[in-house]
Design a protein around this motif. Structure first.
Motif, PDB file in Angstrom:
ATOM      1  N   LEU A 151       0.829  -1.211   0.000  1.00 33.92           N
ATOM      2  CA  LEU A 151       0.000   0.000   0.000  1.00 33.92           C
ATOM      3  C   LEU A 151       0.861   1.258   0.000  1.00 33.92           C
ATOM      4  CD1 LEU A 151      -2.803  -0.923   2.560  1.00 33.92           C
ATOM      5  CD2 LEU A 151      -3.041  -0.640   0.095  1.00 33.92           C
ATOM      6  N   LYS A 152       1.890   1.260   0.842  1.00 28.83           N
ATOM      7  CA  LYS A 152       2.750   2.446   0.915  1.00 28.83           C
ATOM      8  C   LYS A 152       3.507   2.662  -0.397  1.00 28.83           C
ATOM      9  CE  LYS A 152       5.900   5.114   3.524  1.00 28.83           C
ATOM     10  NZ  LYS A 152       6.339   5.481   4.829  1.00 28.83           N
ATOM     11  N   LYS A 153       4.034   1.594  -0.968  1.00 26.52           N
ATOM     12  CA  LYS A 153       4.786   1.737  -2.214  1.00 26.52           C
ATOM     13  C   LYS A 153       3.880   2.153  -3.369  1.00 26.52           C
ATOM     14  CE  LYS A 153       8.563   0.845  -0.225  1.00 26.52           C
ATOM     15  NZ  LYS A 153       9.429   1.950   0.150  1.00 26.52           N
ATOM     16  N   ALA A 154       2.623   1.737  -3.339  1.00 25.63           N
ATOM     17  CA  ALA A 154       1.679   2.190  -4.365  1.00 25.63           C
ATOM     18  C   ALA A 154       1.470   3.698  -4.260  1.00 25.63           C
ATOM     19  CB  ALA A 154       0.349   1.450  -4.230  1.00 25.63           C
ATOM     20  N   GLY A 155       1.384   4.208  -3.026  1.00 27.14           N
ATOM     21  CA  GLY A 155       1.260   5.652  -2.836  1.00 27.14           C
ATOM     22  C   GLY A 155       2.507   6.398  -3.273  1.00 27.14           C
ATOM     23  N   VAL A 156       3.672   5.840  -2.961  1.00 26.77           N
ATOM     24  CA  VAL A 156       4.937   6.465  -3.385  1.00 26.77           C
ATOM     25  C   VAL A 156       5.029   6.486  -4.909  1.00 26.77           C
ATOM     26  CG1 VAL A 156       7.446   6.145  -3.389  1.00 26.77           C
ATOM     27  CG2 VAL A 156       6.169   5.917  -1.262  1.00 26.77           C
ATOM     28  N   MET A 157       4.630   5.394  -5.539  1.00 27.06           N
ATOM     29  CA  MET A 157       4.670   5.330  -7.000  1.00 27.06           C
ATOM     30  C   MET A 157       3.707   6.353  -7.612  1.00 27.06           C
ATOM     31  SD  MET A 157       4.110   2.108  -9.539  1.00 27.06           S
ATOM     32  CE  MET A 157       2.450   1.885  -8.973  1.00 27.06           C
TER      33      MET A 157
END
Length: 183
Positions: A102-108
């Motif tokens: 979830l966090k990496k999707a937001g960063v992306m």
């Protein structure tokens, strides 16, 4: 130990971003003949083809790619746990892997919005990369543009998206505490 952490984190995060891009490209039905899309497909196909034989899609979502993203994040965290660099219990590594996805999707999403904003300032025409960035971000930005129309030639929808994304990041930090900021 710092070098190992850096290398593991970088390699796994880069591949996780590529897998998440694959999911996102499929969700928005982006042009898969675009060179950028072809890179994403070729980087993920060797692992996804065997998984797809076992795991079917669900309502247009490539569940094999979702599972692969979860596996990549969980393996990274398991390596960190084995190296005593992650302060979570072994029983929660999969849950922390889901939170990581979830966090990496937001960063992306943040970085793709940045790239799209920069390309809108410097691009002379429609490049292939700009077109894919448009396809990826337009489903998010179009509803914002209906609420906040361009003012004086400035499109503020990306700024509103950044503010919403940052607010969501802080909310997740409140929900998950120090674990969210560690990831």
């Amino acid at each position: 130990m710092n070098t190992a952490y850096y290398l593991i984190n970088t390699v796994f995060d880069l591949y996780l971003m590529v897998v998440l891009l694959r999911i996102w490209l499929q969700l928005v039905r982006a042009d898969f003949y675009n060179p950028f899309s072809q890179f994403v497909v070729k980087a993920t196909n060797p692992v996804l083809k065997p998984l797809r034989r076992v795991i079917p899609g669900f309502f247009g979502i490539d569940m094999a790619a979702v599972l692969l993203a979860l596996i990549v994040a969980t393996v990274k965290l398991a390596l960190f746990k084995a190296m005593n660099l992650l302060y979570a219990d072994w029983s929660t590594v999969v849950l922390v892997g889901l939170i990581t996805v979830l966090k990496k999707a937001g960063v992306m999403l943040f970085w793709i919005l940045i790239i799209r904003a920069l390309l809108s300032w410097v691009s002379q025409g429609r490049s292939q990369i700009e077109y894919v960035m448009y396809q990826l971000t337009e489903p998010l930005l179009a509803p914002l543009r209906r609420i906040i129309p361009p003012m004086g030639g400035l499109d503020l929808s990306i700024l509103v998206a950044f503010i919403a994304l940052q607010a969501l990041n802080w909310l997740m930090g409140d929900l998950f505490g120090p674990l969210w900021w560690q990831l």
